[in-house]
Each structure stands twice: as C-alpha cells, then as structure tokens.
Design a protein around this motif. Sequence first.
Motif, PDB file in Angstrom:
ATOM      1  N   GLY A 256      -4.564  16.395 -10.901  1.00  0.00           N
ATOM      2  CA  GLY A 256      -5.229  17.460 -11.538  1.00  0.00           C
ATOM      3  C   GLY A 256      -4.649  18.511 -10.668  1.00  0.00           C
ATOM      4  N   GLY A 257      -5.244  19.613 -11.276  1.00  0.00           N
ATOM      5  CA  GLY A 257      -4.600  21.172 -11.046  1.00  0.00           C
ATOM      6  C   GLY A 257      -5.525  21.449  -9.750  1.00  0.00           C
ATOM      7  N   GLY A 258      -5.382  22.977  -9.294  1.00  0.00           N
ATOM      8  CA  GLY A 258      -6.097  23.656  -8.465  1.00  0.00           C
ATOM      9  C   GLY A 258      -7.445  23.777  -8.674  1.00  0.00           C
ATOM     10  N   SER A 259      -7.834  23.817  -9.957  1.00  0.00           N
ATOM     11  CA  SER A 259      -9.148  24.203 -10.383  1.00  0.00           C
ATOM     12  C   SER A 259      -9.928  22.879 -10.259  1.00  0.00           C
ATOM     13  N   VAL A 260      -9.549  21.964 -10.198  1.00  0.00           N
ATOM     14  CA  VAL A 260     -10.423  20.630 -10.091  1.00  0.00           C
ATOM     15  C   VAL A 260     -11.067  20.314  -8.667  1.00  0.00           C
ATOM     16  N   ALA A 261     -12.472  20.205  -8.696  1.00  0.00           N
ATOM     17  CA  ALA A 261     -12.980  20.098  -7.506  1.00  0.00           C
ATOM     18  C   ALA A 261     -12.415  18.823  -6.508  1.00  0.00           C
ATOM     19  N   ALA A 262     -12.492  19.230  -5.264  1.00  0.00           N
ATOM     20  CA  ALA A 262     -11.828  18.142  -4.216  1.00  0.00           C
ATOM     21  C   ALA A 262     -12.799  17.228  -4.084  1.00  0.00           C
ATOM     22  N   THR A 263     -12.378  16.027  -3.903  1.00  0.00           N
ATOM     23  CA  THR A 263     -13.032  14.589  -3.681  1.00  0.00           C
ATOM     24  C   THR A 263     -13.293  14.720  -2.161  1.00  0.00           C
ATOM     25  N   PRO A 264     -14.327  14.389  -1.591  1.00  0.00           N
ATOM     26  CA  PRO A 264     -14.675  14.556  -0.237  1.00  0.00           C
ATOM     27  C   PRO A 264     -13.517  13.740   0.526  1.00  0.00           C
ATOM     28  N   PRO A 265     -13.187  14.375   1.691  1.00  0.00           N
ATOM     29  CA  PRO A 265     -12.156  13.449   2.411  1.00  0.00           C
ATOM     30  C   PRO A 265     -12.344  12.139   2.595  1.00  0.00           C
ATOM     31  N   ASP A 266     -13.556  11.500   2.987  1.00  0.00           N
ATOM     32  CA  ASP A 266     -13.798  10.330   3.534  1.00  0.00           C
ATOM     33  C   ASP A 266     -13.819   9.332   2.019  1.00  0.00           C
ATOM     34  N   LEU A 267     -13.863   9.939   0.914  1.00  0.00           N
ATOM     35  CA  LEU A 267     -13.835   9.170  -0.079  1.00  0.00           C
ATOM     36  C   LEU A 267     -12.594   8.993  -0.927  1.00  0.00           C
ATOM     37  N   ALA A 268     -11.726   9.959  -0.554  1.00  0.00           N
ATOM     38  CA  ALA A 268     -10.345  10.382  -1.290  1.00  0.00           C
ATOM     39  C   ALA A 268      -9.297   9.500  -0.841  1.00  0.00           C
ATOM     40  N   PHE A 269      -9.348   8.352  -0.145  1.00  0.00           N
ATOM     41  CA  PHE A 269      -8.299   7.643   0.464  1.00  0.00           C
ATOM     42  C   PHE A 269      -7.412   6.915  -0.434  1.00  0.00           C
ATOM     43  N   ASN A 270      -8.146   7.005  -1.702  1.00  0.00           N
ATOM     44  CA  ASN A 270      -7.542   6.074  -2.810  1.00  0.00           C
ATOM     45  C   ASN A 270      -7.140   7.151  -3.943  1.00  0.00           C
ATOM     46  N   SER A 271      -7.339   8.253  -3.776  1.00  0.00           N
ATOM     47  CA  SER A 271      -7.160   9.302  -4.722  1.00  0.00           C
ATOM     48  C   SER A 271      -5.823   9.863  -4.793  1.00  0.00           C
TER      49      SER A 271
ATOM     50  N   GLU B 161       7.024  -1.437  -6.295  1.00  0.00           N
ATOM     51  CA  GLU B 161       6.017  -1.690  -5.367  1.00  0.00           C
ATOM     52  C   GLU B 161       6.298  -1.844  -3.791  1.00  0.00           C
ATOM     53  N   PHE B 162       7.328  -2.366  -3.741  1.00  0.00           N
ATOM     54  CA  PHE B 162       7.765  -2.510  -2.398  1.00  0.00           C
ATOM     55  C   PHE B 162       8.010  -1.347  -1.686  1.00  0.00           C
ATOM     56  N   ILE B 163       8.854  -0.511  -2.505  1.00  0.00           N
ATOM     57  CA  ILE B 163       9.227   0.737  -1.845  1.00  0.00           C
ATOM     58  C   ILE B 163       7.866   1.660  -1.659  1.00  0.00           C
ATOM     59  N   VAL B 164       7.358   1.847  -2.470  1.00  0.00           N
ATOM     60  CA  VAL B 164       6.170   2.850  -2.281  1.00  0.00           C
ATOM     61  C   VAL B 164       5.007   2.434  -1.418  1.00  0.00           C
ATOM     62  N   LYS B 165       5.021   1.107  -1.148  1.00  0.00           N
ATOM     63  CA  LYS B 165       4.141   0.500  -0.178  1.00  0.00           C
ATOM     64  C   LYS B 165       4.794   1.101   1.361  1.00  0.00           C
TER      65      LYS B 165
ATOM     66  N   GLN C 242      -4.166  -1.941  -3.599  1.00  0.00           N
ATOM     67  CA  GLN C 242      -3.242  -2.262  -4.374  1.00  0.00           C
ATOM     68  C   GLN C 242      -3.361  -1.230  -5.878  1.00  0.00           C
ATOM     69  N   GLU C 243      -4.422  -0.784  -6.070  1.00  0.00           N
ATOM     70  CA  GLU C 243      -4.429  -0.025  -7.332  1.00  0.00           C
ATOM     71  C   GLU C 243      -3.555   1.498  -6.891  1.00  0.00           C
ATOM     72  N   VAL C 244      -3.653   1.730  -5.671  1.00  0.00           N
ATOM     73  CA  VAL C 244      -2.735   3.115  -5.259  1.00  0.00           C
ATOM     74  C   VAL C 244      -1.276   2.638  -5.361  1.00  0.00           C
ATOM     75  N   ILE C 245      -0.985   1.282  -4.762  1.00  0.00           N
ATOM     76  CA  ILE C 245       0.598   0.977  -5.037  1.00  0.00           C
ATOM     77  C   ILE C 245       0.944   0.946  -6.406  1.00  0.00           C
ATOM     78  N   ASP C 246       0.253   0.133  -7.190  1.00  0.00           N
ATOM     79  CA  ASP C 246       0.529   0.012  -8.835  1.00  0.00           C
ATOM     80  C   ASP C 246       0.586   1.073  -9.380  1.00  0.00           C
ATOM     81  N   ASP C 247      -0.231   2.275  -9.207  1.00  0.00           N
ATOM     82  CA  ASP C 247      -0.052   3.737  -9.973  1.00  0.00           C
ATOM     83  C   ASP C 247       1.257   4.374  -9.376  1.00  0.00           C
ATOM     84  N   LEU C 248       1.545   4.456  -7.896  1.00  0.00           N
ATOM     85  CA  LEU C 248       2.657   5.102  -7.464  1.00  0.00           C
ATOM     86  C   LEU C 248       3.798   4.403  -7.937  1.00  0.00           C
TER      87      LEU C 248
END
Length: 509
Positions: free
Chosen positions: A27-42, A296-300, A313-319
């Motif tokens: 998202g862009g700068g206008s999107v509300a930030a996810t709290p840092p403790d919940l954003a680890f997979n965002s 997958e190997f490189i981004v991980k 795994q969802e972070v790796i798959d997305d990246l």
Amino acid sequence: MLTRIRTLLAVTLVTVGLAACGGGGGGGGSVAATPPDLAFNSLRQKPDTFSDDDLRHLLKRTQFGITQAALDRARQRGVKRYIDDMIDASMDPAFEQLALDTNVPAEDRMKPSREQLERWWLWVMMNSNQPFRECMAMFWHDHFATGTSVLDESERRWYFDHVNLLRTGSFGNFRQMLFDVSVDNTMLDWLDGFRSRDGAINENFARELWELFTLGEGNGYTQEDIEEAARCFTGFDDQDDPMDDSLRVVVYDPERHDEGDKTIFGTTIVGRTGADAINEYWDVIDLTLQTKPVAEFIVKKLWEYFVYLDPPQEVIDDLAASFRGSNYNLKALYRRIFKSEAFYSTRAKEGIVKSPVDYSVGFIRSTGLQIEPSRLEDGLTASGQRPTRPPNVAGWEQNSLWLSAQYAVERANSIQDCIERRSFQEELGVDLADLLPEGIDQNTPPTVDEIVDYLAGLLDVDLTPEDRNRFITYMNTDFDGEVVFDDPFDIAEHIDERVRGLLYILTQH
C-alpha cells in the motif's frame, strides 16, 4: 591507555553495581500502519511514518552501522527515497581507483598478494560512501563462496574482477549473475572448472550450483542430474598468457566441450558445438530457474540475513512470486523487503548476531576511528571471518556461532585495538570532538548525559535508566589506584581517555 580505562571501568562499575545490559539488538503512504508487533508477516509498504528507531534499524541492517551523516541524509530525503538512493547508486570509478592506489602499488597489481587483495577490500568497506553495496557484496561473497587460496601469483589479479562482479551483479538480474559467476575465472578455478572437459568431467560446480547457490541440499535434483549438468559445464581452460608467460589467462575451447545431448530434470538439452557450446551454461541455468523453487531459496536467505530467522511460509511465497514476476530483478526485491512493514516490525528489530566483519566495520564507520587494514585483518582472522578466505565452499556459519567464548573475546580485542590506535588516527586527522553531539546550547560543549545518550544511539545500544546512570557515573569519576573518586568530565582534559573508554564499554553490550 586501555589498561587504565579497564581498571577504572572495572572498579567504577563494581562500585555502582553494574549488571549486564541489553544490546540493540503493497500500500501507499495513506494506508494506516499495522502495529509493529503484528506486522512481522506484512509485505505491505510501510506508510511514510518512520520513527528514529525505524531509521536506525534500517541503517544498522544495511550499512554495517549507524552514522550521523546517514541519519541526517535519510531524514532530509525521506526514508523511502533514501532506500531508493542506496539501491540505485552507481559505483564511483574515482573512489575505486583511490582504493586501488591506496592499498596496492601499481607494480603489484598484476601479481597482488593475498593480503593486498584482502586489505584493499577492507579499506573499501571502511571508507566507501556506498556501504550498502559492500554489505551486499559480502552477502553474495558468502553465498558464492570463493577464496584466494586456489589462486597462485599468476592468477590472483582475477580476484579484483571477482569482487567487482559481486558488487555490480548484486544490483542487477539474478539470472545474469548466475551466469557471470559460473564463468568467472576465480569460480572456475575454485570449483575445478578448468579441469572439467569432455572425457574427464568434474561435477563440483554442477553440484554446488544447486546445493549452495539456487536450491539447497537435495532439493529437487538427483546425482544423475548433477552428472548430466556437469557435462554442460565443460570447455574452459587456463593457459599461459601469450604476451607474458608469467601470467595465466582463461579461454573457452569448444574442443574441450562435451557435445552430446544431456537429460536434466527429465528435459533434453541438445548438445551444442563450436562457439555456441558455451550457451549450455545458460541452458542449465534457465532450466533450473524455470522448473525449480530458486526464488523461494534466495528470498528466504536474504530475509533471514536482513530481517529475522524462520519467516512464515506465506512471506516467502509472496516474495518469491514477485521475484519471479520481475524476471529475478534484485533491486526490486531489495526495495520490497526494506520498504515493507515486516522489516520494521517488533520481531525484525530483535537481535540478529552480527558477523565479525559487520561488527568491526560497523564500529569503525559509526565512530570514524580508523584502523590500518592490516590490523583489522588480524582481528578478523582471530574472530573467524576473513574476507576473500571463506573456510569452504559453503561459506561461513552464521548467527549464534559468532557468540562462542573465543570469538566473543576476539571481537572485544579487535575493537580495543581500534580504540587504541590514537596515533594512527591523529595522523589521519581524526578528532574525537567530531564524534560528539552538539550541546543543546550550541555555544557550550555537550553534557555527559548528552554524550552517553548520543553514543549509545550511534552504536545502537539500548540503555535502561540504571545503565545510563552508571555510564554517566563512569564519565564523572577517576581512579587513583586504590579508590574511585569524583572527577567531573571536562571535555578538554578527559575527551580522549573517557570517550574512548565509554566506546569500549558500549561495544561490549
């Protein structure tokens, strides 16, 4: 000098009861930030609300250490534009020439020693205005681990080109980088490419291409695949230079290439001949990228190096999907990681153990306390990580290995050596006063409180109120050999000893 500092430090801290303190660990700068403790997979792009803590985290992870100049520049440019600047920066030919002129005499450049090569690169790490480029070159140096041990006097000049390949290739296309590394003179020597020819196939590079560089051990290939791919990787040879038989040069000789068809991953690669034979290197690389989970190997591996271990795994798959979709564009991958909410999450800011190179070079860059590359080389050797000399084809072990008792002692010794190089630093014009913050009132020197807070922030050390008070006490006391007594810090009288002592304390945390 450090002997007295250590004595005063020990007595002072025992007197005040110092305990171990913690270290910094879409998202862009206008999107509300996810709290840092919940954003680890965002992987959403973080809105334009970056705290000083976020900025320090970025610099710590990507530029060896934090400098006031980088902090000022990032605040001026804005964090996202600063990220773009550090990723898009081009190599500076004038600086590269200066690095060479400073460290390798012209008469030695065709036959440099192993030490000259190492010190040249260390000098660049300490002095470059593009530390992210050197950080990435070290990452890929560990990934495509090659060392100067296989190169003799007639070949060692190749390592200049190898390091520069890592510097430039790490900001291009991963497919191209794989090919460039596969035909690099140093890699050909390191993994026996020169000794692999039709009728005498060597499997080393084929095995490491998949086991170490693209897939991971045993992940999607067989011994038969290795044997067939090794036949593709034939044809190179090293020979005496016809212009100077004391030097070796690399040539591709199609007569040494295995011209037969090969079957890899169930797919037939039609044998090539003549000048076209070298394209079988491309055939294997493209077949690997098109059919196997290379992304997958490189981004991980990148994520675990820069963000945190064991990502979902969802972070790796997305990246991985976006990395493939960009045709393996490395710059786009870096941008997505460093602009993501996950990169600035609470989990990402937990400690990742610095390697000896990151630790020592980071201290030098943050403080400006220069040291001769030869002495830094000695410290890194004792600490277990010497650039240009990986221990084996798999590179260096990472993370908790660096916390062994021996390596921890050697880290401290390396920093001590740097702190004690006062005469060398004075010759270079290093002034400790330049390291200190401006006082709140710019017409007066900074207070002890300001100095402690500023240097702790620069070295990314989190201080509890109790720790902070103890360090202030250290700065305002002295030791006469028997007792600690009050002696308020005076910048003119105490800056050299006590500021160096404070830096030593902070680096141990």
